[in-house]
Design a protein around this motif. Structure first.
Motif, PDB file in Angstrom:
ATOM      1  N   ILE A   1      -1.454  12.593   1.176  1.00 20.83           N
ATOM      2  CA  ILE A   1      -1.212  10.950   0.425  1.00 20.83           C
ATOM      3  C   ILE A   1       0.440  10.068   1.182  1.00 20.83           C
ATOM      4  O   ILE A   1       0.659   9.025   1.876  1.00 20.83           O
ATOM      5  CB  ILE A   1      -1.461  11.420  -0.898  1.00 20.83           C
ATOM      6  CG1 ILE A   1      -2.145  11.208  -1.553  1.00 20.83           C
ATOM      7  CG2 ILE A   1      -0.423   9.870  -1.527  1.00 20.83           C
ATOM      8  CD1 ILE A   1      -2.627  11.355  -3.071  1.00 20.83           C
TER       9      ILE A   1
ATOM     10  N   LEU B   1       0.762   3.782  -2.773  1.00 21.81           N
ATOM     11  CA  LEU B   1       0.705   5.692  -2.759  1.00 21.81           C
ATOM     12  C   LEU B   1       1.800   6.782  -2.724  1.00 21.81           C
ATOM     13  O   LEU B   1       2.115   7.668  -3.745  1.00 21.81           O
ATOM     14  CB  LEU B   1       0.301   6.112  -1.043  1.00 21.81           C
ATOM     15  CG  LEU B   1      -1.050   5.196  -0.231  1.00 21.81           C
ATOM     16  CD1 LEU B   1      -1.427   5.452   1.138  1.00 21.81           C
ATOM     17  CD2 LEU B   1      -2.043   6.132  -1.311  1.00 21.81           C
ATOM     18  N   PHE B   2       2.358   6.329  -2.381  1.00 31.90           N
ATOM     19  CA  PHE B   2       4.227   7.048  -2.899  1.00 31.90           C
ATOM     20  C   PHE B   2       4.040   6.991  -4.578  1.00 31.90           C
ATOM     21  O   PHE B   2       4.662   7.900  -5.245  1.00 31.90           O
ATOM     22  CB  PHE B   2       5.529   6.416  -2.593  1.00 31.90           C
ATOM     23  CG  PHE B   2       5.859   6.787  -0.785  1.00 31.90           C
ATOM     24  CD1 PHE B   2       5.533   7.675  -1.215  1.00 31.90           C
ATOM     25  CD2 PHE B   2       6.059   5.652   0.172  1.00 31.90           C
ATOM     26  CE1 PHE B   2       6.244   8.628   0.584  1.00 31.90           C
ATOM     27  CE2 PHE B   2       6.265   5.492   1.007  1.00 31.90           C
ATOM     28  CZ  PHE B   2       6.249   7.312   1.492  1.00 31.90           C
TER      29      PHE B   2
ATOM     30  N   SER C   1       9.342  -3.807  -1.699  1.00 30.52           N
ATOM     31  CA  SER C   1       9.544  -2.501  -1.644  1.00 30.52           C
ATOM     32  C   SER C   1       9.617  -2.644  -3.917  1.00 30.52           C
ATOM     33  O   SER C   1       9.558  -0.542  -3.864  1.00 30.52           O
ATOM     34  CB  SER C   1      10.787  -1.684  -0.723  1.00 30.52           C
ATOM     35  OG  SER C   1      11.589  -2.301  -1.819  1.00 30.52           O
TER      36      SER C   1
ATOM     37  N   GLY D   1       0.899  -1.433   0.057  1.00 33.78           N
ATOM     38  CA  GLY D   1      -0.556  -0.051   0.020  1.00 33.78           C
ATOM     39  C   GLY D   1       0.785   1.316  -0.307  1.00 33.78           C
ATOM     40  O   GLY D   1       0.691   1.983  -0.912  1.00 33.78           O
ATOM     41  N   ALA D   2       1.860   1.307   0.603  1.00 35.38           N
ATOM     42  CA  ALA D   2       2.659   2.042   0.221  1.00 35.38           C
ATOM     43  C   ALA D   2       3.582   3.125  -0.330  1.00 35.38           C
ATOM     44  O   ALA D   2       3.529   3.885  -1.288  1.00 35.38           O
ATOM     45  CB  ALA D   2       4.096   2.080   1.949  1.00 35.38           C
ATOM     46  N   THR D   3       4.132   1.548  -1.081  1.00 35.53           N
ATOM     47  CA  THR D   3       4.721   1.288  -2.101  1.00 35.53           C
ATOM     48  C   THR D   3       3.724   2.391  -3.527  1.00 35.53           C
ATOM     49  O   THR D   3       4.063   3.193  -4.363  1.00 35.53           O
ATOM     50  CB  THR D   3       5.415   0.660  -2.625  1.00 35.53           C
ATOM     51  OG1 THR D   3       4.500  -0.585  -3.254  1.00 35.53           O
ATOM     52  CG2 THR D   3       6.395   0.447  -1.778  1.00 35.53           C
TER      53      THR D   3
ATOM     54  N   MET E   1       2.289   4.006   6.985  1.00 32.67           N
ATOM     55  CA  MET E   1       2.226   3.043   6.798  1.00 32.67           C
ATOM     56  C   MET E   1       3.565   2.240   6.029  1.00 32.67           C
ATOM     57  O   MET E   1       3.703   0.523   7.086  1.00 32.67           O
ATOM     58  CB  MET E   1       1.530   2.834   5.286  1.00 32.67           C
ATOM     59  CG  MET E   1      -0.353   2.768   5.111  1.00 32.67           C
ATOM     60  SD  MET E   1      -0.879   2.814   3.641  1.00 32.67           S
ATOM     61  CE  MET E   1      -0.843   1.609   3.242  1.00 32.67           C
ATOM     62  N   LEU E   2       4.803   3.080   5.815  1.00 38.00           N
ATOM     63  CA  LEU E   2       5.477   2.292   6.132  1.00 38.00           C
ATOM     64  C   LEU E   2       6.410   2.127   7.000  1.00 38.00           C
ATOM     65  O   LEU E   2       6.607   0.825   7.228  1.00 38.00           O
ATOM     66  CB  LEU E   2       6.935   3.727   5.010  1.00 38.00           C
ATOM     67  CG  LEU E   2       8.340   2.999   4.499  1.00 38.00           C
ATOM     68  CD1 LEU E   2       8.056   1.537   3.673  1.00 38.00           C
ATOM     69  CD2 LEU E   2       8.727   3.681   3.825  1.00 38.00           C
TER      70      LEU E   2
ATOM     71  N   ALA F   1       1.003   7.953   3.229  1.00 39.26           N
ATOM     72  CA  ALA F   1       2.342   6.649   2.921  1.00 39.26           C
ATOM     73  C   ALA F   1       3.549   6.329   4.473  1.00 39.26           C
ATOM     74  O   ALA F   1       3.658   5.131   3.997  1.00 39.26           O
ATOM     75  CB  ALA F   1       2.380   6.945   1.558  1.00 39.26           C
ATOM     76  N   GLN F   2       3.954   7.688   4.659  1.00 35.03           N
ATOM     77  CA  GLN F   2       4.644   6.954   5.861  1.00 35.03           C
ATOM     78  C   GLN F   2       4.541   6.647   6.369  1.00 35.03           C
ATOM     79  O   GLN F   2       5.491   6.207   7.898  1.00 35.03           O
ATOM     80  CB  GLN F   2       5.854   8.791   5.729  1.00 35.03           C
ATOM     81  CG  GLN F   2       6.640   9.024   6.199  1.00 35.03           C
ATOM     82  CD  GLN F   2       7.536   8.039   5.631  1.00 35.03           C
ATOM     83  OE1 GLN F   2       8.160   9.161   4.534  1.00 35.03           O
ATOM     84  NE2 GLN F   2       8.659   7.455   6.000  1.00 35.03           N
TER      85      GLN F   2
ATOM     86  N   SER G   1       6.754  -0.884  -7.149  1.00 35.88           N
ATOM     87  CA  SER G   1       6.616  -0.085  -7.235  1.00 35.88           C
ATOM     88  C   SER G   1       7.292   0.580  -8.934  1.00 35.88           C
ATOM     89  O   SER G   1       6.937   1.469  -9.366  1.00 35.88           O
ATOM     90  CB  SER G   1       7.610   1.464  -6.633  1.00 35.88           C
ATOM     91  OG  SER G   1       9.041   0.842  -6.261  1.00 35.88           O
TER      92      SER G   1
END
Length: 301
Positions: A226, A20-21, A250, A16-18, A233-234, A230-231, A253
């Protein structure tokens, strides 16, 4: 509190984080036609703060701001600002997939910088992985024609050099975070990062300010929100499972950046970009593999 070593939860948060980034990067690239990247950097940091404060308020943990290593946080925020600036500039001149692929150089520079700063010994295996990663960079650069002719190609060459410089600054940031994490929580590090990076970009903002339209303002705020989510979540991903287990996730992405770049910006990646990205990813994964082996050996000693 999240469960430790919950690989499923950590993997989902990392994915999810990747994603969003990558969406954030696409927004930054779209805004770059009218908004200077320094202005975008300010919104990225400033509007990530509300997310951080909501997390702190929910846990009633206002002690997150308490630190005895404020100078180290300043240095870490400076290197983070430089890395972010390089990344955002590269997005203005490079296709999304190429910029994303070149951000994967961070593990290579972490390996190189660990020699003078941490006194680590790098063996033939990790040196081979570093050389493989740099070969991937050259495949992307030469395939794109960055070193051929003049004019626009010079802009591309500069963009690639800046994207690689982002890897250097990110590697320095990674080493500083390793040092800070010995005495500071992840939430404290992230909160001070956002506060100080907002202050740094605020100082530069008057020199690059362009009044955005209402829609651009909405997108700028969205970039910050966002990025903040994302941060978090990471951070939660790394709190849920070991870094060694999450590392491969990771790299997803690159899939997001290829898809978004193709659909939104009509940037179909060439074989050189895909091939170079594959080499850089392979080198990063091998370095991760060697780090896991070294950690296991140290535990046995």
């Amino acid at each position: 509190m999240p469960l430790r070593h919950d690989i499923r939860r950590g993997a989902l948060l990392m994915l999810g984080a990747t994603a969003l980034f990558t969406i954030m990067s696409a927004l930054i690239k779209g805004l770059s036609e009218n908004i200077h990247f320094v202005e975008t950097m300010f919104f990225r940091s400033a509007f990530a703060l509300p997310v951080m404060f909501v997390i702190a308020a929910r846990g009633r943990n206002w002690g997150l701001l308490r630190t005895r290593r404020f100078p180290a946080h300043i240095v870490r925020a400076f290197t983070g600002t430089m890395a972010q600036g390089c990344s955002f500039y590269a997005l203005t001149v490079l296709p999304l997939a190429e910029q994303t692929a070149l951000t994967y150089t961070t593990p290579l520079f972490v390996t190189l910088l660990s020699i003078p700063f941490l006194g680590e010994k790098v063996g033939i295996h990790r040196w081979s992985a570093v050389l493989l990663g740099f070969a991937g960079i050259m495949v992307i650069a030469l395939g794109d024609g960055a070193f051929q002719g003049s004019g626009p190609n010079q802009v591309v060459a500069i963009g690639m050099a800046v994207a690689v410089a982002q890897g250097v600054w990110s590697a320095a940031t990674t080493l500083l975070v390793r040092s800070l994490s010995a005495t500071e929580s992840s939430a404290t590090i992230v909160l001070w990062q956002s506060l100080l990076m907002t202050a740094f970009t605020l100082v530069a903002l008057p020199f690059f300010w362009t009044t955005p339209t209402f829609f651009e303002l909405f997108l700028l705020v969205l970039v910050g929100l966002i990025g903040g989510v994302a941060q978090i979540m990471l951070t939660e991903a790394y709190a849920s499972a070991q870094v060694s287990a999450l590392g491969p996730y990771s790299y997803t992405s690159i899939l997001w950046s290829v898809a978004i770049g193709w659909v939104v910006f009509s940037d179909a990646p060439g074989w050189s970009t895909l091939g170079g990205a594959a080499l850089i990813v392979a080198s990063g994964l091998y370095i991760l593999h060697r780090e896991i082996r070294r950690a296991r050996q140290r535990r046995k000693e």
